[in-house]
Design an enzyme around this catalytic site. Sequence first.
Site, PDB file in Angstrom:
ATOM      1  N   ASP A  34       5.940 -35.522  27.718  1.00 19.49           N
ATOM      2  CA  ASP A  34       4.600 -35.172  27.218  1.00 19.49           C
ATOM      3  C   ASP A  34       4.551 -35.236  25.693  1.00 19.49           C
ATOM      4  O   ASP A  34       3.488 -35.079  25.090  1.00 19.49           O
ATOM      5  CB  ASP A  34       4.113 -33.829  27.776  1.00 19.49           C
ATOM      6  CG  ASP A  34       5.041 -32.674  27.448  1.00 19.49           C
ATOM      7  OD1 ASP A  34       6.064 -32.884  26.765  1.00 19.49           O
ATOM      8  OD2 ASP A  34       4.745 -31.546  27.901  1.00 19.49           O
ATOM      9  N   SER A  35       5.697 -35.536  25.064  1.00 21.51           N
ATOM     10  CA  SER A  35       5.703 -35.845  23.621  1.00 21.51           C
ATOM     11  C   SER A  35       4.811 -37.058  23.340  1.00 21.51           C
ATOM     12  O   SER A  35       4.413 -37.282  22.202  1.00 21.51           O
ATOM     13  CB  SER A  35       7.131 -36.111  23.132  1.00 21.51           C
ATOM     14  OG  SER A  35       7.755 -37.075  23.967  1.00 21.51           O
ATOM     15  N   ASP A  86       7.291 -35.919  32.707  1.00 19.93           N
ATOM     16  CA  ASP A  86       7.003 -34.494  32.531  1.00 19.93           C
ATOM     17  C   ASP A  86       5.802 -34.060  33.351  1.00 19.93           C
ATOM     18  O   ASP A  86       4.775 -34.759  33.372  1.00 19.93           O
ATOM     19  CB  ASP A  86       6.668 -34.222  31.054  1.00 19.93           C
ATOM     20  CG  ASP A  86       7.886 -33.838  30.248  1.00 19.93           C
ATOM     21  OD1 ASP A  86       8.843 -33.296  30.831  1.00 19.93           O
ATOM     22  OD2 ASP A  86       7.866 -34.061  29.020  1.00 19.93           O
ATOM     23  N   LYS A 139      10.148 -33.384  35.459  1.00 16.45           N
ATOM     24  CA  LYS A 139      10.712 -32.343  34.597  1.00 16.45           C
ATOM     25  C   LYS A 139       9.619 -31.322  34.290  1.00 16.45           C
ATOM     26  O   LYS A 139       8.457 -31.690  34.149  1.00 16.45           O
ATOM     27  CB  LYS A 139      11.238 -32.971  33.295  1.00 16.45           C
ATOM     28  CG  LYS A 139      11.746 -31.953  32.272  1.00 16.45           C
ATOM     29  CD  LYS A 139      12.531 -32.622  31.159  1.00 16.45           C
ATOM     30  CE  LYS A 139      11.721 -33.156  30.016  1.00 16.45           C
ATOM     31  NZ  LYS A 139      10.841 -32.191  29.320  1.00 16.45           N
ATOM     32  N   GLU A 152       9.063 -27.289  32.167  1.00 14.20           N
ATOM     33  CA  GLU A 152       9.672 -26.358  31.209  1.00 14.20           C
ATOM     34  C   GLU A 152       9.742 -24.940  31.766  1.00 14.20           C
ATOM     35  O   GLU A 152       8.746 -24.418  32.257  1.00 14.20           O
ATOM     36  CB  GLU A 152       8.843 -26.355  29.918  1.00 14.20           C
ATOM     37  CG  GLU A 152       8.816 -27.708  29.223  1.00 14.20           C
ATOM     38  CD  GLU A 152       8.001 -27.701  27.929  1.00 14.20           C
ATOM     39  OE1 GLU A 152       7.533 -26.618  27.514  1.00 14.20           O
ATOM     40  OE2 GLU A 152       7.845 -28.786  27.349  1.00 14.20           O
ATOM     41  N   GLU A 174      16.679 -27.740  24.635  1.00 13.93           N
ATOM     42  CA  GLU A 174      16.011 -28.092  23.374  1.00 13.93           C
ATOM     43  C   GLU A 174      16.157 -26.972  22.355  1.00 13.93           C
ATOM     44  O   GLU A 174      15.828 -25.808  22.641  1.00 13.93           O
ATOM     45  CB  GLU A 174      14.518 -28.375  23.649  1.00 13.93           C
ATOM     46  CG  GLU A 174      13.748 -28.697  22.370  1.00 13.93           C
ATOM     47  CD  GLU A 174      12.482 -29.503  22.582  1.00 13.93           C
ATOM     48  OE1 GLU A 174      12.142 -29.836  23.736  1.00 13.93           O
ATOM     49  OE2 GLU A 174      11.833 -29.821  21.561  1.00 13.93           O
TER      50      GLU A 174
HETATM   51  O1  KIV Z   1       8.363 -34.500  25.964  1.00 17.30           O
HETATM   52  C1  KIV Z   1       9.484 -34.958  25.730  1.00 17.30           C
HETATM   53  O2  KIV Z   1       9.618 -36.076  25.246  1.00 17.30           O
HETATM   54  C2  KIV Z   1      10.644 -34.133  26.054  1.00 17.30           C
HETATM   55  C3  KIV Z   1      11.985 -34.566  25.548  1.00 17.30           C
HETATM   56  C4  KIV Z   1      12.052 -34.818  24.131  1.00 17.30           C
HETATM   57  C5  KIV Z   1      13.053 -33.687  26.008  1.00 17.30           C
HETATM   58  O3  KIV Z   1      10.504 -33.174  26.730  1.00 17.30           O
END
Ligand code: KIV
Length: 256
Positions: free
Chosen positions: A47-48, A86, A114, A116, A183
């Site tokens: 989600d980055s 994510d 993934k 959090e 992280e």
């Molecule tokens: O959102 C993302 O890119 C991440 C990674 C940097 C671990 O969660």
Amino acid sequence: MTTMKISVAEIRAMKSRGEKIAALTAYDFPMAKLLDEAGVPFLLVGDSVGMVVLGYPNTTHVTMAEIEHHLRAAARAKPNALLGADLPFKSYETISEAVANAKKLVAAGAEYVKAEGGCEILPQVKAIIAEGISFCGHLGMLPQHVLEEGGYKIKGKQEAEHQKLLDDAKALADAGAFAIVLELVTSPVAKEISEKISVPTIGIGSGPDCDGQILVTHDLTGSFPWFTPKFAKPLANCAGEIKKAVTTWKNSLTAV
Ligand code: KIV
């Protein structure tokens, strides 16, 4: 280039063999293809994407539709690398939402999802895994909680935090998570977790002793020059190269 399709089992086997796991973000077809051709075994539509591609101030604005859109693009590269995505902010608040949204990501091409959090999301994690969907944990600084936390803070300095990280990592591993992103966890705590759990830890800003390392590809390639986290050292200057090429081309239009 990895010639064999990378599975979750292979990522776990890399830890057993003591082989460092290289993981990077990919949000579209060309990047997924390039990273795959470079032999990166573990890809994430993180989600980055919200910050380095979509221009949001943090990841809390990212929607399921946006992740699905980018995931479909990355999946069209048909990488040998393991490709996951994510679950975005507020998409896994209840068990039924978590399962429904994890299934949507699988339908869009994710081989793992993934999310959090630790013990507080364990019912959702167990339900996702019970559906046969591979799950990667994410502990330490949780970017989806940045507003509550008031910034991107290092985790594990206080004893209570240290203990919670250990308990959460163990709980996720026992629930069947195949890997856990750590992280901004202090280096000694990340090392201890990596030694104490059997599944691979993938660190970001958490020191050298995790089983693997993940970076936002834009930070590695110098593609988002307006902000680079302290722990990321760009090994290229893609933004500079783009500006140079564009300037050369622009000037060539006026040259007689
Ligand atoms: O959102 C993302 O890119 C991440 C990674 C940097 C671990 O969660």
